[in-house]
Design a protein around this motif. Structure first.
Motif, PDB file in Angstrom:
ATOM      1  N   ARG A  23       0.817  -1.219   0.000  1.00 28.89           N
ATOM      2  CA  ARG A  23       0.000   0.000   0.000  1.00 28.89           C
ATOM      3  C   ARG A  23       0.845   1.261   0.000  1.00 28.89           C
ATOM      4  O   ARG A  23       0.323   2.364   0.141  1.00 28.89           O
ATOM      5  CB  ARG A  23      -0.912   0.039   1.219  1.00 28.89           C
ATOM      6  N   ASP A  96      -6.051   2.700  19.462  1.00 31.29           N
ATOM      7  CA  ASP A  96      -7.024   1.772  18.912  1.00 31.29           C
ATOM      8  C   ASP A  96      -6.576   0.363  19.287  1.00 31.29           C
ATOM      9  O   ASP A  96      -5.414   0.140  19.619  1.00 31.29           O
ATOM     10  CB  ASP A  96      -7.126   1.933  17.389  1.00 31.29           C
ATOM     11  N   TYR A  97      -7.535  -0.567  19.229  1.00 31.45           N
ATOM     12  CA  TYR A  97      -7.262  -1.924  19.687  1.00 31.45           C
ATOM     13  C   TYR A  97      -8.022  -2.870  18.775  1.00 31.45           C
ATOM     14  O   TYR A  97      -9.245  -2.772  18.660  1.00 31.45           O
ATOM     15  CB  TYR A  97      -7.745  -2.068  21.130  1.00 31.45           C
ATOM     16  N   VAL A  98      -7.292  -3.771  18.125  1.00 32.68           N
ATOM     17  CA  VAL A  98      -7.910  -4.730  17.221  1.00 32.68           C
ATOM     18  C   VAL A  98      -7.563  -6.131  17.709  1.00 32.68           C
ATOM     19  O   VAL A  98      -6.417  -6.394  18.069  1.00 32.68           O
ATOM     20  CB  VAL A  98      -7.384  -4.553  15.780  1.00 32.68           C
ATOM     21  N   SER A 103      -9.155  -8.656   9.656  1.00 34.55           N
ATOM     22  CA  SER A 103      -8.942  -8.604   8.210  1.00 34.55           C
ATOM     23  C   SER A 103      -7.952  -7.497   7.887  1.00 34.55           C
ATOM     24  O   SER A 103      -7.882  -6.486   8.576  1.00 34.55           O
ATOM     25  CB  SER A 103     -10.256  -8.338   7.487  1.00 34.55           C
ATOM     26  N   ASP A 105      -8.082  -5.494   5.453  1.00 29.33           N
ATOM     27  CA  ASP A 105      -8.800  -4.283   5.065  1.00 29.33           C
ATOM     28  C   ASP A 105      -9.160  -3.444   6.283  1.00 29.33           C
ATOM     29  O   ASP A 105      -9.043  -2.226   6.278  1.00 29.33           O
ATOM     30  CB  ASP A 105     -10.075  -4.648   4.303  1.00 29.33           C
ATOM     31  N   GLU A 106      -9.610  -4.138   7.331  1.00 30.98           N
ATOM     32  CA  GLU A 106      -9.979  -3.387   8.527  1.00 30.98           C
ATOM     33  C   GLU A 106      -8.762  -2.698   9.126  1.00 30.98           C
ATOM     34  O   GLU A 106      -8.817  -1.514   9.485  1.00 30.98           O
ATOM     35  CB  GLU A 106     -10.604  -4.323   9.571  1.00 30.98           C
ATOM     36  N   ALA A 109      -7.894   0.307   7.140  1.00 34.92           N
ATOM     37  CA  ALA A 109      -8.853   1.404   7.340  1.00 34.92           C
ATOM     38  C   ALA A 109      -8.590   2.094   8.671  1.00 34.92           C
ATOM     39  O   ALA A 109      -8.649   3.321   8.779  1.00 34.92           O
ATOM     40  CB  ALA A 109     -10.285   0.874   7.283  1.00 34.92           C
ATOM     41  N   ARG A 110      -8.280   1.300   9.698  1.00 33.81           N
ATOM     42  CA  ARG A 110      -8.020   1.899  11.013  1.00 33.81           C
ATOM     43  C   ARG A 110      -6.715   2.707  10.980  1.00 33.81           C
ATOM     44  O   ARG A 110      -6.612   3.741  11.634  1.00 33.81           O
ATOM     45  CB  ARG A 110      -7.968   0.813  12.084  1.00 33.81           C
ATOM     46  N   ARG A 112      -5.592   4.258   8.359  1.00 38.89           N
ATOM     47  CA  ARG A 112      -5.934   5.509   7.670  1.00 38.89           C
ATOM     48  C   ARG A 112      -6.642   6.470   8.618  1.00 38.89           C
ATOM     49  O   ARG A 112      -6.357   7.668   8.647  1.00 38.89           O
ATOM     50  CB  ARG A 112      -6.825   5.217   6.458  1.00 38.89           C
ATOM     51  N   ALA A 113      -7.583   5.922   9.409  1.00 38.93           N
ATOM     52  CA  ALA A 113      -8.339   6.773  10.327  1.00 38.93           C
ATOM     53  C   ALA A 113      -7.402   7.430  11.338  1.00 38.93           C
ATOM     54  O   ALA A 113      -7.530   8.606  11.653  1.00 38.93           O
ATOM     55  CB  ALA A 113      -9.412   5.949  11.039  1.00 38.93           C
ATOM     56  N   SER A 115      -4.073   7.969  11.006  1.00 41.63           N
ATOM     57  CA  SER A 115      -3.112   8.912  10.448  1.00 41.63           C
ATOM     58  C   SER A 115      -3.799  10.196   9.994  1.00 41.63           C
ATOM     59  O   SER A 115      -3.173  11.235   9.906  1.00 41.63           O
ATOM     60  CB  SER A 115      -2.331   8.273   9.301  1.00 41.63           C
ATOM     61  N   ARG A 116      -5.106  10.105   9.721  1.00 42.28           N
ATOM     62  CA  ARG A 116      -5.882  11.310   9.415  1.00 42.28           C
ATOM     63  C   ARG A 116      -5.835  12.284  10.588  1.00 42.28           C
ATOM     64  O   ARG A 116      -5.860  13.488  10.422  1.00 42.28           O
ATOM     65  CB  ARG A 116      -7.333  10.890   9.181  1.00 42.28           C
ATOM     66  N   ARG A 117      -5.782  11.738  11.785  1.00 39.38           N
ATOM     67  CA  ARG A 117      -5.859  12.569  12.985  1.00 39.38           C
ATOM     68  C   ARG A 117      -4.518  13.187  13.363  1.00 39.38           C
ATOM     69  O   ARG A 117      -4.481  14.155  14.114  1.00 39.38           O
ATOM     70  CB  ARG A 117      -6.322  11.730  14.178  1.00 39.38           C
TER      71      ARG A 117
END
Lengths: 224, 224
Positions: A23, A96-98, A103, A105-106, A109-110, A112-113, A115-117
């Motif tokens: 990516r 965040d905690y996964v 997956s 993809d998840e 996405a997390r 991305r969320a 690094s947006r911040r």
DNA sequence: CCGCGGCGTTAGGGAACCGTGAGGACCTGT
DNA sequence: ACAGGTCCTCACGGTTCCCTAACGCCGCGG
């Protein structure tokens, strides 16, 4: 976008490295807590993905150590799904905690969320000495209210010294941190940039008060 | 700490209200997407907890509408646990995603983690400098009263710089924020668009006053 | 007293970086 | 097919930055 992954499972490391590299992320990996901390200090990643169940330092301890120093987003990946584990990690400073399995993809996405911040969120310390203030996050240096211009190399050198305030920093450390790992012996540029920093920051450059020389060893920044 | 909860299940609403109120949060509730948006505009909550499966506007649409206007942290609560749902919500602008059923402790910890990241109230929707005003929410730029046309790329670049006002933004950050994470080195377009922004916004483009260059590092927007 | 090594400082050439104009590729709606 | 607009590549001159070389200073030991 630099990303640090810390996990003791080589297979997981490999899978994550491949996914993230594909990516376009610049991936660094570590397989235990101590290595993760070292890597974080060395490369200043934009985001850290960390497994909780590592040998040596635990993930929680790594997060706490990081938080004493930086506000980089930290995403925890863990096999444990008890809410108590999540609470502990999040309250230690994780963002965040996964839970495994997850997956790709998840996770992406997390990431991305998170690094947006980042750009709006950094809250790093402001160092003050004499009439100089240094805001590490904003890259701002002021002296008696007026802004001071530093070149990139001057800034990196100052940053390393400030992050190790009151401690001796060896020439070798300074060289590798500022100029890169292949530089280990000084041929004059370290002295040169130290001199320029003093000229810009010290009240009396010829009699340093904050940027001190330790002959034969290295340099030390003291805040007072 | 004001918190807005949007869920169409009255029982869930009631449970969350009790839990959060007991922890000292100032809770507002909404039971459909439209009401949630109205409430968000009216009370400016510090954080939004939203269910995806609501009648009227879907949760995703609410998030997108919010993001056109504000950067409040949004935590999604959903019965759907497919990774595709998570990716969609997170990419729409959500900051976290929890699947039902979840423990109250975990939700609280995630809320704490999110509010820790919330930047100070520096999220001004309108920025002014010189005779230029920029409305981040409405995507409108005016200069001396006349509207200024920006291309999409110019706008994204300006937005990143404005949201980080007074701070140095590295070339790498600008590239990844504006062009995507796979772009990390400039081959000329960053300089080009900066030049165009200056031409449109600076009183004297050849002597920048607001959009400043830091050679070797990046750019910085200063408001005065 | 004097040589020597480590450090601080200055000056200048070369490299990297920046601003900007011109022009081609691509996309979109007519 | 065409026009308008956006995005990007390329190239050039001007600026900034980095590193090398050289010299002076100081403390130490011979």
């Amino acid at each position: 976008m630099k990303i640090l992954i810390a996990d003791d499972d080589p297979q997981m490391l490999r899978a994550l490295r491949i996914t993230l590299t594909a990516r376009g992320y610049d991936v660094t990996t570590a397989s235990d807590g101590t290595a993760a901390l070292d890597a974080a200090i060395r490369i200043h990643p934009d985001i850290v993905v960390i497994d909780l169940g590592m040998p040596g330092l635990t993930g929680i301890e790594v997060i706490e150590a990081l938080r004493g120093w930086t506000q980089i987003p930290v995403l925890v990946v863990s096999g444990r799904s008890e809410s108590w584990d999540k609470v502990e990690a999040l309250d230690a400073g994780a963002d965040d905690y996964v839970t495994k399995p997850f997956s790709a993809d998840e996770l992406l996405a997390r990431i991305r969320a998170l690094s947006r911040r980042t750009p709006a969120a950094s809250n790093e310390p402001v160092v003050t000495f004499g009439d100089v203030t240094v805001d590490l996050a904003a890259h701002v240096v002021t002296r008696a209210g007026a802004s001071v211009r530093l070149t990139p190399t001057e800034w990196r050198l100052l940053e390393v010294l400030l992050r190790n305030h009151d401690r001796l920093v060896t020439r070798e450390t300074l060289l590798t941190e500022v100029w890169g790992p292949q530089y280990t012996t000084d041929t004059g540029y370290l002295r040169l940039y130290l001199s320029q920093l003093r000229k810009k920051l010290e009240p009396e450059p010829s009699v340093p008060r904050y940027l001190l020389t330790e002959a034969g060893m290295g340099y030390r920044f003291v805040s007072q």
